[in-house]
Enzyme design. Structure first.
Site, PDB file in Angstrom:
ATOM      1  N   GLY A   1      43.284  38.174  36.857  1.00 15.10           N
ATOM      2  CA  GLY A   1      43.096  38.039  35.426  1.00 15.10           C
ATOM      3  C   GLY A   1      41.877  38.809  34.931  1.00 15.10           C
TER       4      GLY A   1
ATOM      5  N   LEU B   1      41.946  40.930  32.556  1.00 16.71           N
ATOM      6  CA  LEU B   1      42.552  42.253  32.680  1.00 16.71           C
ATOM      7  C   LEU B   1      41.867  43.285  31.791  1.00 16.71           C
ATOM      8  CD1 LEU B   1      46.339  41.265  32.750  1.00 16.71           C
ATOM      9  CD2 LEU B   1      44.717  41.425  34.646  1.00 16.71           C
TER      10      LEU B   1
ATOM     11  N   GLU C   1      41.773  48.017  31.151  1.00 14.54           N
ATOM     12  CA  GLU C   1      42.617  49.207  31.149  1.00 14.54           C
ATOM     13  C   GLU C   1      42.959  49.686  32.559  1.00 14.54           C
ATOM     14  OE1 GLU C   1      44.199  50.741  28.625  1.00 14.54           O
ATOM     15  OE2 GLU C   1      43.522  49.014  27.461  1.00 14.54           O
TER      16      GLU C   1
ATOM     17  N   HIS D   1      43.834  47.709  35.020  1.00 16.26           N
ATOM     18  CA  HIS D   1      45.055  46.963  35.353  1.00 16.26           C
ATOM     19  C   HIS D   1      46.258  47.533  34.586  1.00 16.26           C
ATOM     20  CE1 HIS D   1      41.915  43.776  36.174  1.00 16.26           C
ATOM     21  NE2 HIS D   1      42.598  43.768  37.295  1.00 16.26           N
TER      22      HIS D   1
ATOM     23  N   GLY E   1      44.211  49.397  42.738  1.00 14.50           N
ATOM     24  CA  GLY E   1      43.255  50.378  42.258  1.00 14.50           C
ATOM     25  C   GLY E   1      42.295  50.817  43.351  1.00 14.50           C
ATOM     26  N   GLN E   2      41.927  52.071  43.325  1.00 12.62           N
ATOM     27  CA  GLN E   2      41.050  52.636  44.347  1.00 12.62           C
ATOM     28  C   GLN E   2      39.643  52.051  44.305  1.00 12.62           C
ATOM     29  OE1 GLN E   2      40.809  57.045  44.569  1.00 12.62           O
ATOM     30  NE2 GLN E   2      38.605  56.717  44.869  1.00 12.62           N
ATOM     31  N   LYS E   3      39.228  51.477  43.177  1.00 17.50           N
ATOM     32  CA  LYS E   3      37.864  50.968  43.062  1.00 17.50           C
ATOM     33  C   LYS E   3      37.531  50.007  44.201  1.00 17.50           C
ATOM     34  CE  LYS E   3      36.465  47.562  40.529  1.00 17.50           C
ATOM     35  NZ  LYS E   3      35.562  46.834  41.461  1.00 17.50           N
TER      36      LYS E   3
ATOM     37  N   ARG F   1      34.044  42.303  36.189  1.00 17.12           N
ATOM     38  CA  ARG F   1      32.647  41.884  36.252  1.00 17.12           C
ATOM     39  C   ARG F   1      31.773  42.586  35.213  1.00 17.12           C
ATOM     40  NH1 ARG F   1      31.282  39.296  41.198  1.00 17.12           N
ATOM     41  NH2 ARG F   1      33.069  39.120  42.599  1.00 17.12           N
TER      42      ARG F   1
END
Length: 280
Positions: A28, A30, A32, A34, A146-148, A186
């Site tokens: 959750g 959320l 951009e 996501h 996501g790559q993050k 975060r």
């Protein structure tokens, strides 16, 4: 858009379609990033399923779990506007009907003991548990991450391998703000003053890549740590790893695919980011 709170209901829904499923698991809050995963799955022609579940077993710090933002109303509106097909919004007992203690424990080897694993003991054990359960419920042909969260992507890739699942993992590029800050749930914890400095992490990653042919990594890492500290960060690590194995590298190695990773705290907010180094 259909909303399911019970695993059995979602499973019944998915069994009634011939379209391949593209799954995006989330906690959750959320943003951009996501949305980009959802749109990628839709462009690929898949029936899109998003889960929203804040998993308690991956928080080694209970305070961090309690502070995690819950924005369900806003999240559902974003998903509706993004033409999501189905949302899985379960209670704890639906994900863990036998309790969290009865879930299997996966051995990810060194993947779960270095970098994030060293600083968040038990975190990846919880990630493995919840993703294994969600993949059991959704049984997707395609999984979008996501790559993050690069190390987490590696963990989940290994989970798919261990369970021999017919699920293809798609690791999608990190979505960033104009100053390079990686989008993260975060980020909303940052004060305006902190937010104005947060993009320095990406500047450091770009510097690590730019100097790969001219300067030893140990020197570049020291420069990055000094800059981050000057901007008020508490640095946890500035690391260079093999992109395929996550093996820590003491210096640049043109014979490998490499990833630079940074974790640092700004105020009370812990931020992570990474950059895959070009191979030229």
């Amino acid at each position: 858009m259909f909303i399911f709170r019970k695993a059995a209901q979602l499973t019944d829904f998915l069994s009634g379609t011939d379209r391949p499923t593209g799954f995006i698991p989330t906690m959750g809050a959320l943003h951009e990033g996501h949305r980009s995963l959802l749109l990628r799955a839709a462009v690929d022609g898949h029936l899109t399923v998003v889960s929203i579940f804040v998993n308690p077993t991956q928080f080694n710090d209970p305070a961090d779990f309690n502070k995690y933002p819950v924005t369900t109303t806003e999240d559902l509106k974003m998903l509706q506007d993004s033409h999501c097909d189905a949302v899985y919004l379960p209670a704890l007992e639906d994900v863990y009907p036998q309790g969290t203690d009865q879930m299997p424990v996966f051995d990810f080897g060194s993947l779960e003991t270095i970098l994030e694993g060293a600083r968040r003991p038990g975190h990846f054990r919880g990630v493995g548990q919840v993703v294994a359960r969600l993949l059991e419920i959704v049984a997707p042909q395609h999984l979008y991450l996501g790559q993050k969260d690069y190390q987490q992507c590696m963990i989940i890739s290994d989970l798919i391998r261990q369970k021999n699942l017919p699920t293809r993992l798609h690791i999608c590029p990190t979505v960033r703000e104009d100053d390079g800050l990686a989008l993260s749930s975060r980020n909303r914890r940052l004060s305006p003053a902190e937010r104005s400095r947060a993009g320095v992490i990406y500047q450091c990653l770009v510097s690590i890549e730019a100097k790969r042919h001219t300067t030893a990594f140990s020197i570049v890492a020291q420069e990055c740590e000094a800059l981050l500290q000057h901007k008020g960060f508490e640095v946890e690590y500035v690391a260079l790893v093999d992109a395929d194995t996550l093996t820590l590298l003491p210096d640049y190695d043109s014979g490998r695919r490499m990833v630079a990773l940074i974790a640092a705290r700004l105020g009370t907010t812990r931020l992570i980011d990474n950059l895959i180094l070009s191979t030229d």
